[in-house]
Design an enzyme around this catalytic site. Structure first.
Site, PDB file in Angstrom:
ATOM      1  N   PRO A   2       0.818  -1.328  -0.165  1.00 49.73           N
ATOM      2  CA  PRO A   2      -0.087   0.112   0.247  1.00 49.73           C
ATOM      3  C   PRO A   2       1.121   1.199  -0.047  1.00 49.73           C
ATOM      4  O   PRO A   2       2.211   0.704   0.556  1.00 49.73           O
ATOM      5  CB  PRO A   2      -0.923  -0.165   1.564  1.00 49.73           C
ATOM      6  CG  PRO A   2      -0.829  -1.358   2.151  1.00 49.73           C
ATOM      7  CD  PRO A   2       0.548  -1.640   1.580  1.00 49.73           C
ATOM      8  N   GLU A   3       0.364   2.676  -0.774  1.00 45.57           N
ATOM      9  CA  GLU A   3       0.747   3.801  -0.845  1.00 45.57           C
ATOM     10  C   GLU A   3       0.145   4.524  -0.227  1.00 45.57           C
ATOM     11  O   GLU A   3      -0.730   4.982   0.497  1.00 45.57           O
ATOM     12  CB  GLU A   3       1.644   3.638  -2.092  1.00 45.57           C
ATOM     13  CG  GLU A   3       2.512   2.518  -2.798  1.00 45.57           C
ATOM     14  CD  GLU A   3       2.390   3.356  -4.526  1.00 45.57           C
ATOM     15  OE1 GLU A   3       2.765   4.185  -4.864  1.00 45.57           O
ATOM     16  OE2 GLU A   3       3.133   1.875  -5.107  1.00 45.57           O
ATOM     17  N   LYS A  58       3.480   6.593   3.887  1.00 42.22           N
ATOM     18  CA  LYS A  58       3.083   4.691   4.053  1.00 42.22           C
ATOM     19  C   LYS A  58       2.928   4.907   5.930  1.00 42.22           C
ATOM     20  O   LYS A  58       2.888   3.870   5.975  1.00 42.22           O
ATOM     21  CB  LYS A  58       4.030   4.153   3.242  1.00 42.22           C
ATOM     22  CG  LYS A  58       4.139   3.943   1.962  1.00 42.22           C
ATOM     23  CD  LYS A  58       5.380   3.100   1.527  1.00 42.22           C
ATOM     24  CE  LYS A  58       5.487   3.246   0.211  1.00 42.22           C
ATOM     25  NZ  LYS A  58       6.360   2.967  -1.142  1.00 42.22           N
ATOM     26  N   HIS A  96      -6.072 -15.955   8.698  1.00 40.38           N
ATOM     27  CA  HIS A  96      -4.576 -14.572   8.750  1.00 40.38           C
ATOM     28  C   HIS A  96      -5.403 -13.154   9.404  1.00 40.38           C
ATOM     29  O   HIS A  96      -4.563 -12.201   9.119  1.00 40.38           O
ATOM     30  CB  HIS A  96      -5.128 -13.782   7.120  1.00 40.38           C
ATOM     31  CG  HIS A  96      -4.816 -14.756   5.813  1.00 40.38           C
ATOM     32  ND1 HIS A  96      -3.931 -15.945   6.318  1.00 40.38           N
ATOM     33  CD2 HIS A  96      -5.263 -15.437   5.294  1.00 40.38           C
ATOM     34  CE1 HIS A  96      -3.907 -17.358   5.639  1.00 40.38           C
ATOM     35  NE2 HIS A  96      -4.549 -16.817   4.533  1.00 40.38           N
ATOM     36  N   ARG A 115       0.537 -12.079   4.429  1.00 40.12           N
ATOM     37  CA  ARG A 115       1.719 -12.111   4.163  1.00 40.12           C
ATOM     38  C   ARG A 115       2.877 -11.821   5.420  1.00 40.12           C
ATOM     39  O   ARG A 115       3.983 -11.978   5.028  1.00 40.12           O
ATOM     40  CB  ARG A 115       2.863 -11.461   3.079  1.00 40.12           C
ATOM     41  CG  ARG A 115       1.642 -11.717   1.635  1.00 40.12           C
ATOM     42  CD  ARG A 115       2.115 -11.356   0.079  1.00 40.12           C
ATOM     43  NE  ARG A 115       3.925 -11.446   0.336  1.00 40.12           N
ATOM     44  CZ  ARG A 115       4.227 -11.129  -0.824  1.00 40.12           C
ATOM     45  NH1 ARG A 115       3.905  -9.605  -1.736  1.00 40.12           N
ATOM     46  NH2 ARG A 115       5.247 -11.805  -0.675  1.00 40.12           N
ATOM     47  N   LYS A 152      20.598  13.535  -4.910  1.00 38.92           N
ATOM     48  CA  LYS A 152      20.356  11.799  -5.147  1.00 38.92           C
ATOM     49  C   LYS A 152      21.765  11.830  -6.089  1.00 38.92           C
ATOM     50  O   LYS A 152      21.087  11.993  -7.002  1.00 38.92           O
ATOM     51  CB  LYS A 152      18.882  11.086  -5.131  1.00 38.92           C
ATOM     52  CG  LYS A 152      18.650  10.937  -4.032  1.00 38.92           C
ATOM     53  CD  LYS A 152      19.028  11.308  -2.625  1.00 38.92           C
ATOM     54  CE  LYS A 152      18.791   9.732  -2.164  1.00 38.92           C
ATOM     55  NZ  LYS A 152      19.434   9.370  -0.388  1.00 38.92           N
ATOM     56  N   ARG A 262      13.197  -3.243  -8.570  1.00 34.50           N
ATOM     57  CA  ARG A 262      11.398  -2.845  -8.907  1.00 34.50           C
ATOM     58  C   ARG A 262      11.092  -3.113  -9.968  1.00 34.50           C
ATOM     59  O   ARG A 262      11.479  -1.711 -11.234  1.00 34.50           O
ATOM     60  CB  ARG A 262      11.083  -2.059  -8.394  1.00 34.50           C
ATOM     61  CG  ARG A 262      10.998  -1.392  -6.083  1.00 34.50           C
ATOM     62  CD  ARG A 262      10.461  -2.488  -5.742  1.00 34.50           C
ATOM     63  NE  ARG A 262      11.058  -1.614  -4.493  1.00 34.50           N
ATOM     64  CZ  ARG A 262      10.408  -0.177  -3.505  1.00 34.50           C
ATOM     65  NH1 ARG A 262       9.011   0.108  -4.568  1.00 34.50           N
ATOM     66  NH2 ARG A 262      10.593  -0.354  -2.371  1.00 34.50           N
TER      67      ARG A 262
END
Length: 282
Positions: A2-3, A58, A96, A115, A152, A262
């Site tokens: 999830p973002e 997030k 779960h 997960r 960066k 990714r």
């Protein structure tokens, strides 16, 4: 994973159910859901009143009424969704369910995580102080974020995913933002002009606002909101997940490559700013 839009959808859904309520009972059904916590979660939470549901990027957490919210060392309850975590209102019939909690008005919270990468953890807010502001914060400094991005030495796609540059942007929205401004994900972040760095971040904010308006992006049943409903921004994606299909803007075939582990989707034709066409296609 999830973002920002997906986590914010959960935060907004959770807020009216929990703010002003206290924990009455907490049961942990899987040790990974509470990993790193020495004391039992029930002993740490029962009786504590929830003052707010907060988020940066997030990352989501609960603030407590008995803490000084201006103190960076205050205790908060981090709720990290990991790859597949869900916070659901009510009992959930699932193998779960990793944590089950009951509030003082009998509202039930179920933390479902197939997960098991997600967790609940009580700890100092200070532990996430290194996380950069996210583009949807009201006082977000776009100019400063652009400078951090350009500082960066990685390719721009990797820099957008760096949560110390800006938080909340993941794979989906990085690809969509770069497509929107026609910048190659392979371009070096340090080679961006300041106006282009700002444009990329602004595009990321725009696409995340659009996703939030429809509940986020759900590709499968692993992401749902607190009521078990899926978002449907996947219907509006221009490039992410469209490898091998024609670009909606120029008709060129969308490519999929791997950057930093990714999957990355882009158009080698109209996203060719900053790299040669041959490099863009490799």
């Amino acid at each position: 994973m999830p973002e920002l839009p997906e986590v914010e959808s959960v935060r907004r859904g959770l807020e009216p159910y929990v703010v002003g309520r206290s924990f009455a009972a907490v049961e942990v059904h899987h040790p990974r859901a509470n990993r790193g916590q020495e004391a039992p979660l029930s002993a740490l939470l029962v009786g504590r009143k929830i003052a707010a549901v907060a988020r940066r990027g997030k990352f989501m957490w609960l603030e407590f009424a008995d803490e000084d919210h201006s103190d960076p060392a205050r205790d908060v309850l981090f709720i990290h969704l990991g790859m597949s975590g869900q916070v659901r209102i009510g009992e959930v019939d699932s193998p779960h369910v990793r944590i089950a909690a009951v509030l003082d008005d009998t509202t039930r919270l179920s933390f479902v995580d197939q997960r098991t990468f997600g967790y609940w953890r009580l700890g100092p807010w200070l532990s996430m102080a290194h996380i950069a502001p996210d583009p949807l914060e009201t006082d977000f400094d776009l100019t400063a974020a652009g400078r951090r991005l350009r500082a960066k030495r990685t390719v721009v796609k990797a820099a957008l995913l760096d949560q110390t540059v800006l938080s909340g942007v993941g794979n989906i929205y990085a690809d969509e933002a770069l497509w929107a401004v026609q910048i190659s994900p392979l371009k070096k972040a340090s080679a961006l002009r300041q106006r282009d760095a700002v444009a990329v971040i602004s595009a990321a904010a725009d696409v995340m606002r659009a996703a939030l308006a429809v509940g986020g992006t759900s590709f499968d049943a692993l992401y749902v909101n607190v009521n078990g409903e899926s978002g449907y921004f996947d219907r509006s994606l221009h490039v992410y997940g469209r490898g091998g299909q024609p670009c909606e803007r120029c008709g060129e075939e969308i490519l999929k490559t791997v950057l930093g582990g990714r999957g990355t989707h882009y158009c080698p034709s109209c996203q060719n700013r900053g790299v040669g066409r041959k490099s863009a296609a490799n």
